[in-house]
Design an enzyme around this catalytic site. Sequence first.
Site, PDB file in Angstrom:
ATOM      1  CG  ASP A 281      39.635  69.280  86.216  1.00 65.84           C
ATOM      2  OD1 ASP A 281      40.318  68.556  85.303  1.00 65.84           O
ATOM      3  OD2 ASP A 281      38.893  68.492  86.866  1.00 65.84           O
TER       4      ASP A 281
HETATM    5  C1  BGC Z   1      39.673  65.439  85.457  1.00 64.47           C
HETATM    6  C2  BGC Z   1      41.011  65.660  86.311  1.00 64.47           C
HETATM    7  C3  BGC Z   1      42.016  65.123  85.454  1.00 64.47           C
HETATM    8  C4  BGC Z   1      42.226  65.939  84.128  1.00 64.47           C
HETATM    9  C5  BGC Z   1      43.563  65.520  83.358  1.00 64.47           C
HETATM   10  C6  BGC Z   1      39.888  66.130  83.965  1.00 64.47           C
HETATM   11  O1  BGC Z   1      38.828  65.788  83.065  1.00 64.47           O
HETATM   12  O2  BGC Z   1      38.481  66.009  86.022  1.00 64.47           O
HETATM   13  O3  BGC Z   1      40.670  64.868  87.372  1.00 64.47           O
HETATM   14  O4  BGC Z   1      43.385  65.239  86.387  1.00 64.47           O
HETATM   15  O5  BGC Z   1      41.182  65.595  83.390  1.00 64.47           O
HETATM   16  O6  BGC Z   1      43.136  64.086  82.834  1.00 64.47           O
END
Ligand code: BGC
Length: 738
Positions: A281
């Site tokens: 993540d």
């Molecule tokens: C989120 C993810 C997301 C990623 C990219 C993160 O803050 O937890 O679910 O895919 O950002 O935007």
Amino acid sequence: MKSALNLRLLAMALAIAGALSANAADTVPADRPWLDAKLGADQRATLALQAMTQQEKLGWVMGWFGNDFADKKRNPAALPLSAGYIAGVPRLGLPALFETDAGLGVASQAGKTPRERTSLPSGLATAATWDRKLAYSGGAMIGAEARASGFNVMLAGGVNLLREPRNGRNFEYAGEDPLLASTMVAQQIKGIQSNHVIATMKHFAVNDQETGRFILDSRIDDASNRMSDLLAFQLVLERAEPGSVMCAYNRLNGSYACENDYLLNQVLKQDWGFKGYVMSDWGAVHSTVAAANNGLDQQSAWEFDKSRYFGNALEEAVANGHVPQARLDNMVFRILRTMFDKGVVDHPVAEGGAIDFAAHALVSRSDAEDGMVLLKNAGNVLPLKAGAKKIVVIGAHADVGVLAGGGSSLVYPVGGSAVTGIAPTTWPGPVVYHPSSPLKAIQARAPGAKVVYLDGVDAAAAARAAADADVVLVFAQQWIGEALDAMSLALPDNQDALIAAVAKANPKTVVVLETSGPVLMPWLEQSAAVLQAWYAGTSGGEAIARVLFGEVNPSGRLPATYPASASQLPRPVLDGDPKDERTRFAVTYHEGAAVGYKWFDLKGLKPLFPFGHGLSYTQFAYSGLAASQKDGKLQLRFKVTNTGAVKGKDVPQLYVAPQGAKWEAPKRLAGWDKVELAPGESREVSVTVDPRLLATYDSGSKSWRVAKGSYKVLLARSAADAGAASINVALEARTFKP
Ligand code: BGC
């Protein structure tokens, strides 16, 4: 040397094979045999890897953000306002990876000109349809928009269980039950990947609240986890084969999810045989050596982490032997294999593809309609009858649009938000309303009526206007988003007082809820009807009106338990301090696998509305429940009949309750079907039960065990329904993996 020689030999072999088969020789350059679509993904990835330099290999394992972040400028090769980018190797004919969020459609990072795309209703709304086909077609639609927008990776596939009704991301997920959530998310992923776009099952694992998400330690024992949160992921993996898995922000039993050997190496790759790659993540990486050796394959958007852990630091760690070369090769192999397997190499993406927004709005509308849950309908106040002279519509900007949830999954509406300027206007905002007006859709269906709208800010004025109406429709809302939990289960901004005042003035008050998930309803007794409409997406206003007027017979069923009070929850108060992102803390999931209705059953608690609940404008009867066993699998069948006067869809649910064996809770959902029936029509339904839903997990032997004995099968309308019918079945002892 050796690999170069192998490659030459293989190229020669392929050239000979190519001479025999005209097509291959025409299209596949002899020096790039991995581009031969007739070879298997493993072989192609092996060949491509062999042709790569160390620098090229390293390029695959570290990604970039698609937007400026803090003092770091966007990598110009990334698509603007996108979630991420991983450079390709043009020399070898291998395309870059372009990543976009998320589960409701093609999202955009905040910026001046965000992409405007079609939004599905929330994940919980889709889960509430209990309709596999709708979940698939929604996935296929958003995957097509991703492809048309130039993306080949969609960060969609959120299947964290709803353990915490206040979790700010519940609207991105699929509810509290591992079977329901995994079934629906698997279908969505299949739909997305049918476009040759890689989907990403996330957030692995036990990332079940947003408060303190970067620091919290989720604590749960292995067996409970395997029977709940992990089971949901496992079933998605088996059914949909997502190309990628995103490890979560939180720690699990002490180690960060993205450097957690148990989670990534043991459970995911070893026990479940995951063949794709693990991406982090955004900001979830904390180390180089531990992360690489414990199973992370790709550092996403390094700008979010404290360091380029999988850049020079990884190169050095490999050179020094702290991370074996074979491990780096495996990371790259997994990424390449996935690209070949999902068709990303053979079907290159390009920006600017045509999107049929009108057709996609209809896909979203069907999903929204089928996901709406009629919670209460006293005196059949719904569907709205023709001939009303005055209809009063109140609140939630229902004159212009329907609410969306906030954070990275936000899909910016075509034509812009119907309402602007509501705080927070920056992350995890902006607060967006899809410009599909419930008011207009209601007006269009009530030509002779005076339809009045009030914003509901003044409760007394709303009550006065409501008093002489034939029917009052109060729209209530709860905006929530990523990185933010609801601190309370109550509706915000005095909406409870507004509804109570209106319902007191006019008992024909229908409440339409636009919430992320469960909320309390202190006014429930006074209101005539309640329709849970969730975040209803691009066509939400139309969908709501069609259900209210009976053009669509409601058929959604709750994918989560609605508690009567926070004191009924395993954690009456959320753990952690939303203002403190430094002090580590643990969330102990003492309820284990007894999530949602299982907890309520176990503790003998009566919820406000049970899991599985939902009313219809018609009635259904069940008969002929019978069981048989084939190849060790339990098969159940029964008949469902529409006994009412209008066409409708039902969701008969099967629960299994052990009579002797001890499970985490008295019963589990074992299957269901969604059937559409004309008045008087009957249908035979047959359901095969996954044996894991009849077993408990034994951590010592890493196997599932079914205990010999008697099990009660209930055919029911919800988890709190005593059962329209029940039978006992005898199961033999059985042990199996994985
Ligand atoms: C989120 C993810 C997301 C990623 C990219 C993160 O803050 O937890 O679910 O895919 O950002 O935007």
